[in-house]
Write an enzyme that holds these catalytic residues in place. Structure first.
Site, PDB file in Angstrom:
ATOM      1  CB  CYS A  70       2.678  -0.901  -6.593  1.00 45.83           C
ATOM      2  SG  CYS A  70       1.352  -0.987  -5.365  1.00 45.83           S
ATOM      3  N   GLY A 108       0.826  -1.196   0.000  1.00 47.34           N
ATOM      4  CA  GLY A 108       0.000   0.000   0.000  1.00 47.34           C
ATOM      5  C   GLY A 108       0.861   1.247   0.000  1.00 47.34           C
ATOM      6  CB  THR A 132      -0.615   3.057   5.052  1.00 45.23           C
ATOM      7  OG1 THR A 132      -1.654   3.958   4.652  1.00 45.23           O
ATOM      8  CG2 THR A 132      -1.208   1.972   5.930  1.00 45.23           C
ATOM      9  CD  GLU A 140       4.576  -3.552  -3.815  1.00 47.83           C
ATOM     10  OE1 GLU A 140       4.344  -2.315  -3.896  1.00 47.83           O
ATOM     11  OE2 GLU A 140       3.909  -4.403  -4.405  1.00 47.83           O
TER      12      GLU A 140
END
Length: 474
Positions: A283, A227, A231, A249
């Site tokens: 991502c 994410g 966070t 990641e």
């Protein structure tokens, strides 16, 4: 646990995982905004119970040994394959990605492929010293209970990236899917749990409070998270109290560099999918493209030609290969970045405005030329169907730009292979692809540097990351 593989219809599968009528939180179809079902909203108390059950089940699961655990993972892969189409349709509706192209069917297939690859990857005992006087071996043991927190962009596949190695190494797993895409993950878990022992794999559907508790829970030995960087930092802080091991990641803003002398038309299709796979919601997608001045206009034109051929719309339409943004918050981010780029001199080559005729969350493929470093669309991760294309004159400047942000998940270099490899060695990223972007393989380690996190997934290194080393000396 059952020995037979069931094939379920969508209604039956959904009823197994959704909240009872009148309870839970409504989940909407990303394309049509119609209700799909009701996600359970579980509490911190439910999480505490799940972790207690996972801890109780872990010793017995580890005691089964690698061979039996791997065989059960193979059966779980069989079960997912038997239900691949129903899972893909649910995923398409909930996440928005079309059935075809590198999207929903591709993602479900990747889940089975990763389970099989992980189950069959050997992790041999390593003899570290054997000199006639001293003999020492390095073994890898289960870490205990793994807490996994998944994203909404590839909800099933990334969950499997967390689940498969953890189970293979003898851990049990408590996994919290994203609040945006819980149903597809819970459905996948239900199918897997038809063949796995009780409480080895437990899904918890809750809000951010549940996620925060999962990170700090004293019963969790390892946290895996995919994410945002913001966070990720909170998870690091939360895990300090229980000293949980971490694999993070996090966000990326992957740069691509096209070297002079490269044929734009030859690479245009691969460039397009490097940037726009899953409608840019990936991502490790290509998110800023640096092109040498000598071929700049030709690259822009070649990408625009490819973009014009890619149909966008409802994911259940077999013709479409691009879908909506998954949620309104991400749609607003994408829209805002495009408007800011326009205001800062960006040239809109394709797209550039929402497509309400397709639906509430649709934003067409947008190529923005003539922008520079310092513009928000270049410096911030857009996570959507927009690609800034930046002109450069000197390769050293392009490398400096690629390395100029505090992220380093992936990058790519396009051109003569030998020259591209020399440039790649200078880029600060966990993976640098040559003449492609974003491809992953279950045997090739994957992870980021700088603000993109730490820890490796996939292959032997991925198995080690969900284990604790033990030396047996003597």
């Amino acid at each position: 646990m059952s020995d037979s593989t069931q094939t379920l219809d969508e209604t039956t599968l959904l009823n197994r995982v959704q909240a009872p009528e009148g309870e839970g939180r409504e989940i909407l179809d990303a394309a049509t905004r119609e209700a799909i079902g009701r996600a359970p909203v579980q509490s911190v108390a439910d999480l505490d119970d799940a972790i207690a059950r996972a801890r109780a089940a872990q010793p017995g699961w580890e005691a089964r040994g690698h061979e039996e655990r791997s065989a059960l993972l193979m059966k779980a892969a069989d079960a997912l394959e038997a239900n691949a189409e129903v899972l893909a349709r649910l995923l398409s509706r909930e996440q928005g990605k079309p059935l075809n192209g590198p999207n929903a069917r591709f993602e479900v297939g990747a889940c089975s492929a990763w389970l099989r690859a992980t189950a069959s990857t050997p992790l041999e005992t390593q003899v570290v010293v054997d000199d006639g006087e001293v003999y020492a071996e390095l073994h890898y043991r289960a870490v205990g209970v793994v807490g996994a927190i998944g994203p909404w962009n590839w909800p099933m596949m990334i969950s499997i990236w967390q689940i498969a190695p953890s189970l293979r190494m003898g851990n049990t797993v408590v996994i919290k899917p994203s609040e945006h895409t819980p149903l597809s993950v819970l459905a996948m878990l239900a199918i897997m749990n038809d063949v796995l022992p009780t409480d080895v794999l437990i899904g918890i559907s809750g809000d951010r409070e549940v996620g925060a508790r999962l990170s700090s829970h004293p019963g969790i030995d390892k946290v895996m998270f995919t994410g945002s960087t913001a966070t990720g930092r909170k998870i690091i802080e939360a895990s300090a109290g229980n000293l949980a091991r971490l694999t993070l990641e996090l966000g990326g803003n992957d740069a691509g560099i096209i070297l002079p002398g490269t044929d734009p038309k030859a690479i245009a299709q691969d460039l397009f999918w490097g940037a726009f796979i899953n409608t840019g919601q990936t991502c490790a997608a290509l998110k800023r493209l640096y092109v040498h001045d000598s071929i700049y206009d030709d690259v822009v034109d070649a990408l625009a030609e490819v973009a014009a051929l890619m149909p966008m719309g409802n994911g259940l339409d077999e013709n479409n290969v691009l879908g909506p943004l998954q949620n309104k918050a991400q749609f607003d981010i994408v829209s805002g970045l495009v408007e800011d780029a326009r205001a800062n001199g960006g040239r809109i080559v394709t797209g550039g405005a929402p497509a309400p005729e397709l639906g509430e969350l649709f934003y067409p493929v947008t190529l923005v030329a003539d922008v520079t470093d310092g513009v928000a669309l270049v410096d911030e991760e857009q996570f959507g169907p927009v690609l800034p294309i930046i002109r450069y004159h000197d390769v050293d400047d392009a490398v400096a730009s690629a390395n100029g942000l505090d992220v380093g998940l992936g990058a790519s270099v396009w051109g003569d292979r030998d020259e591209a490899r020399r440039v790649a060695a200078r880029i600060q990223a966990g993976t640098v692809w040559i003449n492609s972007h974003g491809g992953v393989h279950p045997m090739i380690p994957f992870g980021g540097v700088k603000g993109s996190g730490y820890g490796l997934e996939f292959g032997v290194e991925g198995l080690k990351s969900v284990s604790v080393p033990q030396i047996i000396n003597g």
